[in-house]
Design an enzyme around this catalytic site. Structure first.
Site, PDB file in Angstrom:
ATOM      1  N   LYS A  36       0.808  -1.232   0.000  1.00  0.00           N
ATOM      2  CA  LYS A  36       0.000   0.000   0.000  1.00  0.00           C
ATOM      3  C   LYS A  36       0.837   1.277   0.000  1.00  0.00           C
ATOM      4  O   LYS A  36       0.410   2.288  -0.535  1.00  0.00           O
ATOM      5  CB  LYS A  36      -0.938  -0.005   1.211  1.00  0.00           C
ATOM      6  CG  LYS A  36      -0.212   0.131   2.532  1.00  0.00           C
ATOM      7  CD  LYS A  36      -1.130  -0.021   3.738  1.00  0.00           C
ATOM      8  CE  LYS A  36      -0.320   0.188   5.000  1.00  0.00           C
ATOM      9  NZ  LYS A  36      -0.888  -0.430   6.190  1.00  0.00           N
ATOM     10  N   ARG A 131      -6.885  -0.517  17.499  1.00  0.00           N
ATOM     11  CA  ARG A 131      -7.337  -0.239  16.145  1.00  0.00           C
ATOM     12  C   ARG A 131      -8.291  -1.382  15.835  1.00  0.00           C
ATOM     13  O   ARG A 131      -9.336  -1.470  16.474  1.00  0.00           O
ATOM     14  CB  ARG A 131      -6.159  -0.103  15.165  1.00  0.00           C
ATOM     15  CG  ARG A 131      -6.573   0.658  13.896  1.00  0.00           C
ATOM     16  CD  ARG A 131      -5.444   0.869  12.921  1.00  0.00           C
ATOM     17  NE  ARG A 131      -5.044  -0.359  12.222  1.00  0.00           N
ATOM     18  CZ  ARG A 131      -4.101  -0.396  11.297  1.00  0.00           C
ATOM     19  NH1 ARG A 131      -3.448   0.697  10.939  1.00  0.00           N
ATOM     20  NH2 ARG A 131      -3.787  -1.540  10.704  1.00  0.00           N
TER      21      ARG A 131
HETATM   22  C1  LIG Z   1       0.135  -1.153   6.762  1.00  0.00           C
HETATM   23  C2  LIG Z   1      -0.076  -2.425   7.453  1.00  0.00           C
HETATM   24  C3  LIG Z   1       0.990  -3.307   7.654  1.00  0.00           C
HETATM   25  C4  LIG Z   1       2.410  -2.995   7.266  1.00  0.00           C
HETATM   26  O1  LIG Z   1       3.028  -2.185   8.221  1.00  0.00           O
HETATM   27  P1  LIG Z   1       4.547  -1.709   8.066  1.00  0.00           P
HETATM   28  O2  LIG Z   1       4.787  -0.916   9.293  1.00  0.00           O
HETATM   29  O3  LIG Z   1       4.623  -0.880   6.826  1.00  0.00           O
HETATM   30  O4  LIG Z   1       5.397  -2.915   7.983  1.00  0.00           O
HETATM   31  C5  LIG Z   1       0.710  -4.526   8.256  1.00  0.00           C
HETATM   32  N1  LIG Z   1      -0.538  -4.853   8.634  1.00  0.00           N
HETATM   33  C6  LIG Z   1      -1.584  -4.022   8.462  1.00  0.00           C
HETATM   34  C7  LIG Z   1      -2.933  -4.460   8.906  1.00  0.00           C
HETATM   35  C8  LIG Z   1      -1.390  -2.779   7.879  1.00  0.00           C
HETATM   36  O5  LIG Z   1      -2.434  -1.959   7.711  1.00  0.00           O
END
Ligand SMILES: *Cc1c(COP(=O)(O)O)cnc(C)c1O
Length: 354
Positions: A36, A131
């Site tokens: 993302k 969250r």
């Molecule tokens: C964005 C996201 C990640 C990745 O997190 P990073 O800190 O970029 O490694 C993992 N799990 C969820 C649910 C996320 O939204």
């Protein structure tokens, strides 16, 4: 070549992916690479796959669709809790998703059944970051409902920390997942295949030997894309930084006072600015502003340059200590994950690769 632009070093990203995959493999952990942060740009996703990544995750169906249309057929999960209104697309485009609502999982079950598909479900557990996720005391009962639904496969449990509440991963909070998985296996006689224990922030726990044994998946974005770990405020050992650099062009260079002249009202964003009088200053303006990205997340790569401030389209720099800057010069910045997100979604910023 047009500016502003982000220059993405695909070799460094491939290296970072490979390093993280190998590190995790040594600890029997699978990597779901999270795309993302770069809107699932095809070149970047291919660099991740080239580095040995076998599974992908993204927060937006649009990005997943984009990857499929580019011919990427690795398993892809939606990692944001799905909207009821996107279930059709979810089942069509993705192999699985992270979930926290029985109502939504039932809708997925119906759609998957209607289309003759099996959609994989990872049940999210909220271990304290507040969250997404079921509260731990509700998980076992919820899984009991899910395992009987047709069209969905209960794949495992997941958790997320460090994102909203800033809660750090620990042996205790990752162990909540492992403990719940054991309880589920015993009670329902099913295998909990995946225990998705965290993201970039959790690599630190692995490094220090404090991860609960049994966790077998990490969802990693930032460590691969930027080689940084924002929550622990560190670089990730063994990875490259300077993977994605923002390049901007100087449009004005003048020596001006450092304190504005005249009565001070509010700035363009409604804030009352304060200025220290540092005397005359060599100032450069680059063509970039708040409409393009989160300015607070930028750091000039030339350490002699300082950011003074920004409006929607102008970024003002103190270049008193730097030589060789002129009109048309290019000034490079490192970006935080937050700043990078903005540059990736801005149509005003070119994406280039090396
Ligand atoms: C964005 C996201 C990640 C990745 O997190 P990073 O800190 O970029 O490694 C993992 N799990 C969820 C649910 C996320 O939204």
């Amino acid at each position: 070549m047009s500016y502003p632009q982000v220059l993405i070093d695909l070799h460094k990203i491939r290296h970072n992916a490979n390093h993280i995959v190998n590190l995790c493999k040594q600890n029997k952990i699978e990597v779901m690479a999270i795309t993302k942060g770069v809107c699932a740009l095809e070149q970047v996703v291919r660099a991740m796959l080239g580095g040995g990544v076998k599974k992908l995750g993204d927060a937006r169906i649009d990005n997943i669709k984009h990857m499929r249309n580019k011919g990427i057929f690795a398993p892809i999960y939606l990692i944001r809790i799905p909207m009821l209104s996107e279930i059709k697309d979810l089942v069509f485009w993705a192999d699985g998703s992270l979930n926290s609502e029985i109502e939504t999982i039932k809708a997925i079950s119906e759609e998957a059944q209607a289309k003759g598909k099996i959609h994989k479900v990872i049940v999210m557990v909220d271990v304290g970051d507040l969250r997404e996720g079921f509260l731990p005391e509700d998980v076992v009962e919820a899984v009991g409902q899910i395992i009987n639904l047709p069209g969905v496969e209960f794949e495992g449990l997941g958790t997320n920390v460090g994102c909203y509440g800033g809660v750090l991963p620990s042996c205790d909070n990752t162990n909540i997942l492992v403990r719940l998985a054991k309880e589920i296996e015993k009670k329902y006689k099913v295998k909990v295949k995946t225990i998705s224990g965290g993201s970039t922030v959790t690599l630190d726990l692995l490094e220090k030997g404090n991860l609960a044994p049994g966790v077998n998946q990490f969802r990693i974005g930032e460590a691969i894309l930027l080689g940084t770990d924002t929550v622990n405020h560190k670089q990730v050992p063994g990875t490259f930084q300077n993977t994605i650099v923002l390049k901007t062009e100087v449009v004005e260079l003048k020596t001006k006072p450092s304190k504005p002249i005249g009565r001070i009202g509010r700035d363009a964003f409604g804030n009352i600015p304060h200025f220290e009088d540092k005397g005359l200053m060599k100032r450069a303006i680059v063509a970039l502003g708040r409409q393009d990205c989160m300015i607070e997340g930028l750091k000039p790569m030339d350490a002699t340059i300082q950011i003074i401030g920004a409006s929607s389209d102008h970024l003002i720099l103190d270049v008193s200590k730097s030589n060789g800057i002129g009109i048309g010069s290019v000034v490079d910045f490192n970006m935080s994950y937050g700043a990078m997100l903005g540059t990736m979604t801005s149509k005003y910023i070119d994406k280039t690769f090396k």
